[in-house]
Write an enzyme that holds these catalytic residues in place. Structure first.
Site, PDB file in Angstrom:
ATOM      1  N   ASP A 242     -21.827   4.925   4.691  1.00 63.25           N
ATOM      2  CA  ASP A 242     -21.165   3.877   3.921  1.00 63.25           C
ATOM      3  C   ASP A 242     -20.006   3.276   4.732  1.00 63.25           C
ATOM      4  OD1 ASP A 242     -20.459   2.697   1.096  1.00 63.25           O
ATOM      5  OD2 ASP A 242     -18.608   3.660   1.765  1.00 63.25           O
TER       6      ASP A 242
ATOM      7  N   LYS B  15     -19.437  -0.616   6.482  1.00 60.36           N
ATOM      8  CA  LYS B  15     -18.218  -1.392   6.242  1.00 60.36           C
ATOM      9  C   LYS B  15     -17.523  -1.741   7.563  1.00 60.36           C
ATOM     10  CE  LYS B  15     -17.645   0.581   1.611  1.00 60.36           C
ATOM     11  NZ  LYS B  15     -17.134   1.699   0.826  1.00 60.36           N
TER      12      LYS B  15
HETATM   13  N1  HSE Z   1     -19.359   4.997  -2.350  1.00 64.15           N
HETATM   14  C1  HSE Z   1     -18.245   4.211  -1.951  1.00 64.15           C
HETATM   15  C2  HSE Z   1     -17.000   5.087  -1.929  1.00 64.15           C
HETATM   16  C3  HSE Z   1     -17.943   3.055  -2.846  1.00 64.15           C
HETATM   17  O1  HSE Z   1     -17.045   6.281  -2.205  1.00 64.15           O
HETATM   18  O2  HSE Z   1     -15.961   4.545  -1.579  1.00 64.15           O
HETATM   19  C4  HSE Z   1     -18.820   1.878  -2.628  1.00 64.15           C
HETATM   20  O3  HSE Z   1     -18.686   1.358  -1.346  1.00 64.15           O
END
Ligand code: HSE
Length: 420
Positions: A201, A205
């Protein structure tokens, strides 16, 4: 007053958050901006299931074409998550001249070039403030108010789940697996936590925000990625003793002829602004040649904070006659596969004469100089824990030195980069 007609692809957590915010605060937004928001259609899997929201029947549809092919709908908001069919639907919307607003970092990161090219071709807008850092306006900040800067460095806590887990491990001296289970029980970590805890994730980003900050495409497959699953309570405790706090960071640096892009656990000095960002909060620390340093902090997830960024994007899309396209250089800088950092190295070694000399000799042989060393007395098995903090060294040199160590004498248990 200008009315904009919206189509929502998805009405789950985030889509439902946008539905609520538009319903509860749309009138106020209209007063402030002159833009009236009308949600014409929302795509759902089953018209009987829509998150308990009171949505008029005529708004719900199970046919994507009721949104993508409806000429009245000007802005398509994508909340499906995942790579496909989200990316294809966004592409189709752009092809049809509709602006797209999304929070989907995965689809965006993997299809960034295609989506940008289509937006450029049809003149539609592509907006994705919510894809990085949720409510924090980092995407807008680097494209507009901070544009007169050479951004040299970006370090972010951009995953709330891992920050929550590390914060609790630090506060309670607890182990990763125990805190993860608790976070799952509380609904703060997914049943399959891989995307968060293995750093995927955060890597998506970083690929998006890094491309914009450095004006050079950073593909996610070139981001070095390591998650938090190997971090132990022992690492955190030893780091603390030496004045450090552990965070999972997304780091981007512009080295002039290359870009560093990496996601991994980092020890930060306890007085670093990011070190005090706890719980599920996100924060991005930037260094630019004219603004110097800055930190933006806030909620990186959750339906209402994400909806806040999405509605902001919708208003921009509605107000911008010409949709600005961020400048990216045509010859992207290479993403570096080596970098310099300090290192925390924890190992178990035989507590015997000459062992320390051998270990430091191997490090020294690769040009790695030691800044601090700590030994914790011999365990019942005759092994001692050794902790080294090195001076700045090359990642590759550290990996080579550690590989050359004789496991009969010492076993490296963890290596954590240190940024200051
Ligand atoms: N799963 C992500 C987090 C949120 O834990 O920040 C969505 O991007």
């Amino acid at each position: 007053m200008k009315e904009v007609v919206l189509g929502l692809l998805g009405l789950g957590n985030i889509g439902g958050g946008v539905w609520d915010l538009v319903r509860e605060f749309g009138g106020e937004v209209e007063k402030r901006t002159g833009v009236k928001l009308r949600i014409k259609k929302a795509l759902v899997l089953d018209v009987k299931i829509h998150g308990g929201k009171e949505v008029p029947d005529e708004v719900l549809t199970t046919d994507k074409n009721d949104i993508l092919e409806d000429p009245e709908i000007q802005i398509v908001c994508e909340f499906l998550g995942g790579e496909q069919p989200a990316a294809s639907m966004m592409l189709r919307a752009l092809e049809n001249g509709k602006s797209v607003v999304t929070a989907n970092k995965m689809a965006l990161s993997l299809h960034f070039d295609e989506l940008r090219a289509m937006a450029g071709k049809t003149g539609a807008g592509l907006y994705y403030e919510a894809s990085v850092g949720g409510a924090i306006p980092i995407i807008n900040a680097i494209q507009s108010p901070l544009i007169a800067n050479h951004i040299e460095q970006m370090m972010g806590i951009v995953n709330g789940t891992t920050n929550y887990i590390l914060t609790r491990m630090t506060a309670e001296g607890a182990e990763y697996e125990d805190v993860l289970k608790d976070a799952q029980r509380l609904g703060l970590a997914e049943p399959d936590p891989t995307a968060d805890v293995e750093g995927y994730d955060a890597a998506y980003k970083l690929s998006i925000a890094g491309s914009l900050a450095f004006h050079s495409r950073v593909k996610v497959e070139n981001v070095y990625r390591e998650g938090i699953t190997k971090v132990s309570a022992e690492d955190i405790a030893f780091g603390r003793e030496m004045g450090y706090v552990l965070k999972l960071l997304a780091i981007g640096k512009d080295n002039g002829d290359s870009i560093e892009a990496r996601v991994h656990p980092v020890f930060l000095p306890a007085d670093h602004p990011l070190a005090r960002v706890d719980g599920s909060l996100n924060a991005v620390y930037l260094y630019g040649h004219s603004f110097k340093d800055m930190m933006l902090e806030g909620r990186g997830a959750g339906d209402a904070p994400t909806a806040s960024a999405i509605v902001g994007d919708i208003i921009q899309a509605a107000q911008n006659a010409a949709h600005p396209m961020p400048y990216l250089r045509e010859d992207p800088l290479p993403v570096a596969d080596d970098w310099h950092s300090k290192y925390f190295i924890r190992m178990k070694a035989k507590d015997a004469p000459g062992v320390l000399a051998e270990v430091t000799g191997l490090l020294g042989g690769e040009g790695i100089s030691i800044s601090t060393m700590m030994q914790k007395g011999a365990a019942p098995d005759g092994k001692a824990t050794l902790i080294f903090i090195t001076h700045e060294a090359s990642e590759k040199a550290v990996q080579r030195a550690l590989k050359s160590m004789n496991p009969e004498i010492c076993v490296v248990e963890n290596v954590i980069r240190v940024e200051e």
